[in-house]
Design a protein around this motif. Structure first.
Motif: not given
Length: 262
Positions: A248-249, A252
């Motif tokens: 997810n990082t 993003s």
């Protein structure tokens, strides 16, 4: 009183419809196909380079055993060439040279084990949990075998045997250790090369793909069930959570980069 209930019901229904319309509007627009995502993941696949070092370690192990046999026959059992042994080894005894070489080889195996663990942990953080767990015992076997061989050599050296019996037993341990360690390293190399050749997606992506496209797909169960290992379930869930956080990082950051470009 009776007229208010339908009004309230109608108002609640209108609110639910408004919410559903707003939620549907969030997912409008072009979506990336699953095939495009899978191809992008395969392009970003990072290989595990440890099989090359496994081959180098195997070669050094064979070289060490071959030199140990020569030193034992020529310098310890003294089947000729004693002057050459003195010129090469100096004041070091033949069996001592074999032991020193064994310790040096053990240090190389220790460094190899640390290097393998480093790359396997990186593969686990990238989401390849099945590969990590499948290699868990195999990657430690060379170090365990060489450590066991060192213990046996020490026992032989302090057993008070005659020089001839001691050197033959020492060579027997070295040859047996070579055969077993080479088999383990060969099997390890095959599995790593197969993993690198397949260039598979992370385990989470593979499970989603199977659930979406399997013809005979059945509902899957998540969590602890009777008869399963609680520690294994908890550890696997922790690995999945860590991978999803990092994934997810990364997504993003890519989204921010795409937003900045447009």
């Amino acid at each position: 009183m009776e007229s208010k209930a339908p009004a309230l019901y109608t108002a609640g229904t209108s609110i639910d419809l408004t919410r559903s319309i707003d939620e549907d509007s969030l997912v409008d627009g072009p979506l990336i196909s699953a095939d495009a995502l899978q191809s992008a993941i395969r392009r970003e696949f990072q290989t595990v380079p440890t099989h090359c070092f496994a081959g180098v370690l195997s070669f050094l192990h064979v070289l060490y055993v071959g030199l140990s046999l020569c030193v034992a026959m020529l310098c310890v059992l003294k089947f000729g060439q004693e002057e050459m042994c003195v010129s090469v080894l100096g004041n070091v005894q033949g069996d001592s040279a074999i032991v020193f070489g064994k310790v040096s080889l053990w240090v190389l195996v220790l460094l190899f084990t640390w290097y393998v663990k480093h790359h396997h942990n990186r593969a686990r953080r990238r989401g390849y949990l099945q590969f990590y767990r499948g290699m868990q015992g195999l990657k430690d076997l060379p170090f365990i075998l060489h450590s066991t061989g060192n213990v046996l050599l020490l026992l032989i050296l302090v057993a008070g045997l005659s020089q001839t019996v001691r050197i033959y037993m020492l060579l027997s341990v070295l040859v047996l250790e070579l055969l077993v360690a080479l088999s383990c390293l060969l099997w390890y190399t095959v599995k790593v090369m197969r993993f690198n050749r397949e260039r598979a997606a992370p385990d989470v992506s593979q499970e989603d793909h199977l659930q979406n496209y399997s013809i005979t797909s059945l509902p899957t169960e998540t969590g602890f069930r009777e008869g399963s290992n609680l520690e294994e379930v908890v550890e696997k869930q922790a690995d999945l959570i860590e991978y999803l956080k990092q994934h997810n990082t990364l997504l993003s950051k890519r989204l921010l980069n795409l937003t900045a470009q447009h």
